[in-house]
Design a protein around this motif. Structure first.
Motif, PDB file in Angstrom:
ATOM      1  N   UNK A  12       0.878  -1.075  -0.101  1.00 13.95           N
ATOM      2  CA  UNK A  12      -0.116   0.015  -0.044  1.00 13.95           C
ATOM      3  C   UNK A  12       0.834   1.247   0.033  1.00 13.95           C
ATOM      4  N   UNK A  13       1.772   1.244   0.594  1.00 18.34           N
ATOM      5  CA  UNK A  13       2.866   2.213   0.848  1.00 18.34           C
ATOM      6  C   UNK A  13       3.623   2.482  -0.681  1.00 18.34           C
ATOM      7  N   UNK A  14       3.983   1.358  -1.245  1.00 16.66           N
ATOM      8  CA  UNK A  14       4.697   1.395  -2.547  1.00 16.66           C
ATOM      9  C   UNK A  14       3.517   2.158  -3.473  1.00 16.66           C
ATOM     10  N   UNK A  15       2.282   1.572  -3.567  1.00 16.70           N
ATOM     11  CA  UNK A  15       1.142   2.176  -4.383  1.00 16.70           C
ATOM     12  C   UNK A  15       0.963   3.696  -4.050  1.00 16.70           C
ATOM     13  N   UNK A  16       1.077   4.132  -2.899  1.00 18.78           N
ATOM     14  CA  UNK A  16       0.897   5.598  -2.637  1.00 18.78           C
ATOM     15  C   UNK A  16       1.964   6.289  -3.135  1.00 18.78           C
ATOM     16  N   UNK A  17       3.276   5.600  -3.208  1.00 17.02           N
ATOM     17  CA  UNK A  17       4.544   6.216  -3.733  1.00 17.02           C
ATOM     18  C   UNK A  17       4.267   6.655  -5.187  1.00 17.02           C
ATOM     19  N   UNK A  18       3.862   5.690  -5.787  1.00 13.55           N
ATOM     20  CA  UNK A  18       3.636   5.534  -7.352  1.00 13.55           C
ATOM     21  C   UNK A  18       2.521   6.493  -7.603  1.00 13.55           C
ATOM     22  N   UNK A  19       1.330   6.729  -6.861  1.00 14.51           N
ATOM     23  CA  UNK A  19       0.412   7.423  -6.903  1.00 14.51           C
ATOM     24  C   UNK A  19       0.904   8.914  -7.215  1.00 14.51           C
ATOM     25  N   UNK A  20       1.689   9.226  -6.055  1.00 21.22           N
ATOM     26  CA  UNK A  20       2.329  10.661  -5.981  1.00 21.22           C
ATOM     27  C   UNK A  20       3.029  10.945  -7.090  1.00 21.22           C
ATOM     28  N   UNK A  21       3.953   9.885  -7.683  1.00 25.54           N
ATOM     29  CA  UNK A  21       4.871  10.262  -8.745  1.00 25.54           C
ATOM     30  C   UNK A  21       4.079  10.510  -9.963  1.00 25.54           C
ATOM     31  N   UNK A  22       3.014   9.640 -10.042  1.00 27.63           N
ATOM     32  CA  UNK A  22       2.320   9.811 -11.374  1.00 27.63           C
ATOM     33  C   UNK A  22       1.570  11.148 -11.304  1.00 27.63           C
ATOM     34  N   UNK A  23       1.034  11.248 -10.031  1.00 33.67           N
ATOM     35  CA  UNK A  23       0.322  12.800  -9.988  1.00 33.67           C
ATOM     36  C   UNK A  23       1.246  13.965 -10.392  1.00 33.67           C
ATOM     37  N   UNK A  24       2.409  13.926  -9.741  1.00 36.05           N
ATOM     38  CA  UNK A  24       3.335  15.079 -10.028  1.00 36.05           C
ATOM     39  C   UNK A  24       3.780  15.064 -11.623  1.00 36.05           C
ATOM     40  N   UNK A  25       3.887  13.882 -11.914  1.00 33.63           N
ATOM     41  CA  UNK A  25       4.334  14.074 -13.361  1.00 33.63           C
ATOM     42  C   UNK A  25       3.202  14.050 -14.462  1.00 33.63           C
ATOM     43  N   UNK A  26       1.842  13.997 -14.178  1.00 27.37           N
ATOM     44  CA  UNK A  26       0.653  14.204 -15.158  1.00 27.37           C
ATOM     45  C   UNK A  26       0.680  15.475 -15.820  1.00 27.37           C
ATOM     46  N   UNK A  27       0.878  15.188 -17.030  1.00 28.44           N
ATOM     47  CA  UNK A  27       1.008  16.460 -18.159  1.00 28.44           C
ATOM     48  C   UNK A  27      -0.356  16.681 -18.925  1.00 28.44           C
ATOM     49  N   UNK A  28      -0.511  15.708 -19.833  1.00 30.72           N
ATOM     50  CA  UNK A  28      -1.543  15.787 -20.921  1.00 30.72           C
ATOM     51  C   UNK A  28      -3.072  15.991 -20.392  1.00 30.72           C
ATOM     52  N   UNK A  29      -3.263  15.452 -19.578  1.00 29.94           N
ATOM     53  CA  UNK A  29      -4.500  15.509 -18.830  1.00 29.94           C
ATOM     54  C   UNK A  29      -4.792  16.599 -18.147  1.00 29.94           C
ATOM     55  N   UNK A  30      -3.645  17.135 -17.444  1.00 29.82           N
ATOM     56  CA  UNK A  30      -3.699  18.361 -16.628  1.00 29.82           C
ATOM     57  C   UNK A  30      -3.822  19.891 -17.586  1.00 29.82           C
ATOM     58  N   UNK A  31      -2.926  19.479 -18.895  1.00 27.86           N
ATOM     59  CA  UNK A  31      -3.200  20.701 -19.688  1.00 27.86           C
ATOM     60  C   UNK A  31      -4.320  20.721 -20.369  1.00 27.86           C
ATOM     61  N   UNK A  32      -4.985  19.712 -20.548  1.00 28.06           N
ATOM     62  CA  UNK A  32      -6.206  19.863 -21.328  1.00 28.06           C
ATOM     63  C   UNK A  32      -7.567  20.336 -20.392  1.00 28.06           C
ATOM     64  N   UNK A  33      -7.690  19.582 -19.046  1.00 29.51           N
ATOM     65  CA  UNK A  33      -8.545  20.044 -18.107  1.00 29.51           C
ATOM     66  C   UNK A  33      -8.098  21.359 -17.264  1.00 29.51           C
TER      67      UNK A  33
END
Lengths: 260, 256
Positions: free
Chosen positions: A187-208
């Motif tokens: 679960x900790x590993x999943x939270x870390x990946x969720x955070x990293x994916x959120x920080x790196x999110x670009x395309x969806x953020x740019x459009x929305x």
């Protein structure tokens, strides 16, 4: 004398080459700006703003993602039900298609008259705002997180839960006292990946959320905007900050996965 | 008095199905269930504790219909072959796990120490479970199940991973503790010594069906099915003897 294992040598050689190629490509970020320029850019108002906004939105998104991914991941790991395969395909779908398409879907959904009006009634104005960043980050990180959590629960034998229930604990109590503690590293590993994916999110953020300077200006948007302006040093510094976050996230992920 | 009564039980899991299972166990019985791998023995035990949904049939405990009752209200304990001790808890907390909802701390301590003493694990109560031997883990798993005084104890090959000497010691210890707590047991085992020395009833399952449920003597002398006669080593209808079932060991049940 031991005979040479040619196949093994070739495989190790290919692995070494791929690692070197990735390291050189990523490392090129380090060689473009001077140390003084990095230090100066790290203190720039735009970078500080985008770093702060990225950390805040990614933290909020991670919290929401975990609240949603835990029950969904547990359900997909433990229960058999009609249409399970279809549900699994839908949950995994955003992993396979480009973030820009995801952003477009989010814009069409949240921008539609009915949804926008319903959200406005509860005081949420989403499209082209900071809240949209969190929404886009949630939808980007959620499928990956669900997948990791589902796999984590797959590794915890349901027998532990059967025993707990036979000892008088309800399913919810068993989830809290047995399943969660036994899956905590995953679960900790999943939270870390969720955070990293959120920080790196670009395309969806740019459009929305749009790419508005000092408003919806998260780290990937800062990088994109500064490349567009020709301010390479600031773009590279933003890239380095994201690289540091990703490196830390992957390091923690690998470490917790090794302990599983 | 009948404690557990199962009538025409039918449960499905994927392609596997338990078909038309019917038997009853009286209070104080020690029943051993045998059968080939994949016969559905473990699945039947898990169905009795209530984690698989029944398609058909009824399960009664103390003449009360528990077919649709949630596992936490049944009062049936289970011990698995692989112990399934909670890795995030030490020995004491594993044993005390089932007592936490019912008893205050002091009472819990008393109960855990009493059962640990009976099973000779009182010296390892503070140890983490990954530091235990196979025999110790099995005793902790049994202690965790019996400390809550279940109305029925189900055991899934609890001794199969132990060496012969430890198995013999465990069998003796278990027999004593079961008698002391006056428990009713349904135990999966393939070991003839378990059947001779512990059981007063024996069952045999094959491909999701219960072929025979009787005393060991009857299973040996009057097998109801060819598969039963194959397992217990009596001549089948075709006159072949496939497996030899060893005679009663020198240490009789009474000596245990």
């Amino acid at each position: 004398m031991q005979q040479l294992n040619i196949f093994k040598l070739i495989l190790i050689g290919i692995t070494g080459l791929v690692t070197l190629l990735l390291a050189i490509t990523i490392g090129s970020l380090l060689f473009v700006p001077s140390l003084a320029s990095i230090r100066q850019n790290l203190g720039s108002p735009e970078l500080l703003y985008s770093l702060k906004l990225s950390l805040c939105t990614a933290s909020a998104a991670t919290l929401f993602v975990m609240l949603l991914a835990l029950p969904v991941g547990y359900t997909m790991s433990r229960f058999q039900f009609a249409g399970r395969r279809l549900v699994k395909t839908v949950l995994d779908l955003p992993i396979a298609f480009p973030e820009l398409v995801l952003g477009l879907c989010l814009l069409l959904f949240f921008g539609s008259d009915h949804v926008a009006a319903a959200l406005k009634k509860v005081g949420i104005e989403l499209v082209f705002t900071r809240q949209a960043i969190v929404a886009a980050q949630i939808f980007t990180a959620l499928p990956y997180t669900i997948r990791i959590i589902r796999t984590t629960f797959d590794y915890v034998s349901p027998r532990y839960e059967f025993i707990s229930r036979s000892l008088g604990y309800t399913h919810f109590e068993t989830f809290m006292r047995v399943a969660l503690p036994m899956a905590k590293k995953g679960i900790l590993a999943a939270a870390v990946i969720a955070f990293a994916r959120s920080i790196g999110a670009f395309g969806a953020v740019l459009i929305l959320a749009g790419g508005t300077y000092m408003k919806t200006d998260v780290l990937p948007i800062t990088l994109f905007l500064n490349i567009s302006y020709g301010n390479l040093d600031l773009a590279v510094t933003a890239g380095l900050v994201m690289l540091a976050v990703s490196f830390l996230a992957i390091y923690i992920f690998e470490k917790t996965e090794a302990d599983l | 008095m009948t404690l557990l009564r199962i009538e025409n039980l039918q449960i499905q899991a994927g392609e596997f199905q338990l078909c038309d299972i019917s038997f009853s166990i009286s209070t104080g019985d020690y029943c051993i269930m045998a059968g080939e791998t994949g016969a559905g023995k473990t699945f039947l035990l898990e169905s009795i504790i209530g984690v698989h949904r029944c398609l058909n049939g009824r399960i009664y405990l103390d003449e009360k219909d528990i077919t649709c009752m949630l596992p936490e209200y049944r009062g049936i304990g289970i011990v698995y072959q692989d112990h399934a001790l909670f890795p995030h808890l030490n020995v004491f907390n594993n044993i005390a796990f089932g007592l936490k909802k019912q008893f205050p701390k002091k009472k819990r301590q008393e109960k855990v120490h009493a059962v640990a003493e009976a099973l000779k694990i009182d010296h390892i109560l503070k140890r983490p479970i990954d530091n235990l031997s196979g025999g110790e883990k099995q005793r902790v798993a049994i202690a965790r199940a019996i400390v809550v005084r279940p109305r029925l104890l189900l055991m899934d090959e609890p001794f199969s991973a132990l060496d012969p000497l430890t198995r013999q010691k465990m069998r003796r210890l278990l027999r004593r503790v079961i008698r002391q707590h006056r428990m009713t047991v349904l135990h999966i085992s393939h070991d003839p010594a378990d059947m001779w020395l512990l059981a007063n009833k024996v069952a045999y399952m094959h491909e999701g069906r219960l072929l025979q449920f009787d005393t060991l003597e009857t299973m040996l002398n009057n097998p109801a099915h060819e598969k039963v006669s194959e397992f217990f080593g009596r001549p089948s209808n075709r006159g072949k003897r496939i497996r030899f079932f060893p005679p009663r060991p020198a240490a009789t049940r009474e000596a245990y």
